[in-house]
Design a protein around this motif. Sequence first.
Motif, mmCIF file in Angstrom:
data_model
loop_
_atom_site.group_PDB
_atom_site.id
_atom_site.type_symbol
_atom_site.label_atom_id
_atom_site.label_comp_id
_atom_site.label_asym_id
_atom_site.label_seq_id
_atom_site.Cartn_x
_atom_site.Cartn_y
_atom_site.Cartn_z
ATOM 1 N N THR A 286 0.828 -1.207 0.000
ATOM 2 C CA THR A 286 0.000 0.000 0.000
ATOM 3 C C THR A 286 0.860 1.254 0.000
ATOM 4 O O THR A 286 0.594 2.211 -0.736
ATOM 5 N N LEU A 287 1.924 1.248 0.848
ATOM 6 C CA LEU A 287 2.835 2.399 0.892
ATOM 7 C C LEU A 287 3.541 2.576 -0.444
ATOM 8 O O LEU A 287 3.735 3.698 -0.917
ATOM 9 N N LYS A 288 3.917 1.438 -1.061
ATOM 10 C CA LYS A 288 4.579 1.495 -2.360
ATOM 11 C C LYS A 288 3.646 2.099 -3.408
ATOM 12 O O LYS A 288 4.029 2.977 -4.181
ATOM 13 N N ASN A 290 1.126 3.976 -2.807
ATOM 14 C CA ASN A 290 0.881 5.363 -2.456
ATOM 15 C C ASN A 290 2.013 6.255 -2.940
ATOM 16 O O ASN A 290 1.798 7.362 -3.422
ATOM 17 N N THR A 291 3.261 5.747 -2.808
ATOM 18 C CA THR A 291 4.423 6.500 -3.285
ATOM 19 C C THR A 291 4.350 6.685 -4.794
ATOM 20 O O THR A 291 4.582 7.779 -5.322
ATOM 21 N N GLU A 292 4.036 5.592 -5.509
ATOM 22 C CA GLU A 292 3.913 5.681 -6.965
ATOM 23 C C GLU A 292 2.783 6.624 -7.354
ATOM 24 O O GLU A 292 2.892 7.381 -8.320
ATOM 25 N N LEU A 293 1.691 6.580 -6.569
ATOM 26 C CA LEU A 293 0.561 7.460 -6.848
ATOM 27 C C LEU A 293 0.951 8.921 -6.680
ATOM 28 O O LEU A 293 0.550 9.782 -7.466
ATOM 29 N N LYS A 294 1.763 9.201 -5.636
ATOM 30 C CA LYS A 294 2.212 10.576 -5.415
ATOM 31 C C LYS A 294 3.089 11.058 -6.563
ATOM 32 O O LYS A 294 3.020 12.214 -6.975
#
Length: 538
Positions: A286-288, A290-294
């Motif tokens: 999820t964090l990964k 989220n990072t890609e989404l940012k």
Amino acid sequence: MKEIIKINLDNEMDLILAHKRCMKIAEMCGMPSSFQTRFSTAVSEIARCSIAKGKNSLLVLGINVIKATQKEIIAIITDTVDLKNCNPEAFNYASKISGNIEYSYLNNQSTTRISQPVASPGLLSETKIKGFIDYFKYEPPLSPYDEIRKKNIELIALSEKLAESENKYKQLANTIPILICVINERNNVLLTNESLEHYLEVPILAFDKKNLSNFIHPDDIDGILEGWKIAKSKRSEFLGETRIKYGLSYIWHLISIMPNKAEDGTFNSWLVYFVDINAQKMVVETLKDNTELKVIQRELESANLKLVFKNKELEQFAYIASHDLQEPLRKIMIMLSRAGEHLSEDQRKLYYFDRITMAAGRLSNLITDVLNYSRIDNKKQIFEEVDLNQTLSEILGDLSLVIEEKNAIIEIKSLPTVLGLDTQLRQLFYNLVNNALKFNTAVPVVTISASNINEDNNVSSPENYHIISIADNGIGMDSQYSGRIFDMFQRLHERDQYGGNGIGLALCRRIIENHNGVINFTSKPGEGTIFWIYLPKK
């Protein structure tokens, strides 16, 4: 009662031990010799009966502290047989000797209690009683039998502690939420805990590809076997991640394979642990994501800023180009008008004055339409309440000459007040009503009304919109043109049939998009057209 010593009553040697230890405890408590003998004989008589008739007999010798000034020696013999019923004479004889004997038989358990008061209870302190316990604990063997018996008792005690310890570890291994198995050098599974057994649908018999494929994800099997091979060759630990089948899905686990070493450092088996890490894995993913989404969001924001900048440039260019084009065009039209004043009708036709003038007029209209299209931008304007009844009334005034010329019939039913930009909505309805008058070969009949019915079936949640329809009896159009009618410069007819630049409906769509609405139409050739306008209520 404070227990001093226990004696299992199995044979005649145990009877001798029981008698001697009764005598010794009585002596250590300061009893006279006669009382020592009477107490020991009574205990021996019941003990003899237990050895002869009983089963699982046990003698416990201790000291009962009733109060500081009252203490007694206690001998308790327990058995699973009703001893008194088996040999009442022995109990009668023991009662005569001691006088302090109690017997009970309940729940298949007989209990014989023989007591003897201590003559000087004040001499028996807590420390001294503890000394009795230590004395019998470290007492030298009375005979070779006694020595062997002591060793056996110690071994039994150790065995019981070992069994208890093993049971605790087994219970721990079965209850912790970790999947455990033990494998040998030949890949055979020697042991599994209950957690792993319950988790697997098929028992695992060997740590090989065939057995692992029953519960390990196919993409992970080769990695586990390669790690297991390296661990065996290097006598080292292997750590990895794998997915274990659970129902119809796979759950992420941490797999650990490590040598199972003995106390002397040798080993001939391996411990395999599977620990559920699915929750942690999902958090990481999820964090990964989220990072890609940012990152994508930042790229979109950057691209949007560039697009806004380009649109500003395009808007400025359209305005400047339109202004600069209109000026020389006006001069050309003025000079054509002046030059044509002194020409005859034949000369005007000879030099194409009328055609040139019409072309210049169309070019002027085209430049104006392009400029209007580029100016549609609601970002700098504030939505206000617009009464569509008043707007349509003003539009009909602007089109009054066309309406009179064609004897058109315009019917306006009650329209709502909407939130929007007055100038843009005026342009929207002007274009649509003008088209209804223009694209018509009969006497135009135009009906403008509001409805709550989603008749074109192309808009979801119509209850959230004001629905306005503009219906005419014009030439209509084929549904095959529905995909491009709102595009720039799209014309369905020749210019000499119907005027226009093909920008009007594109301008309408852009106005509707600025108002977060929808525009659709239904039409058939020769049967007229209905434009459906959806404007949000909020």
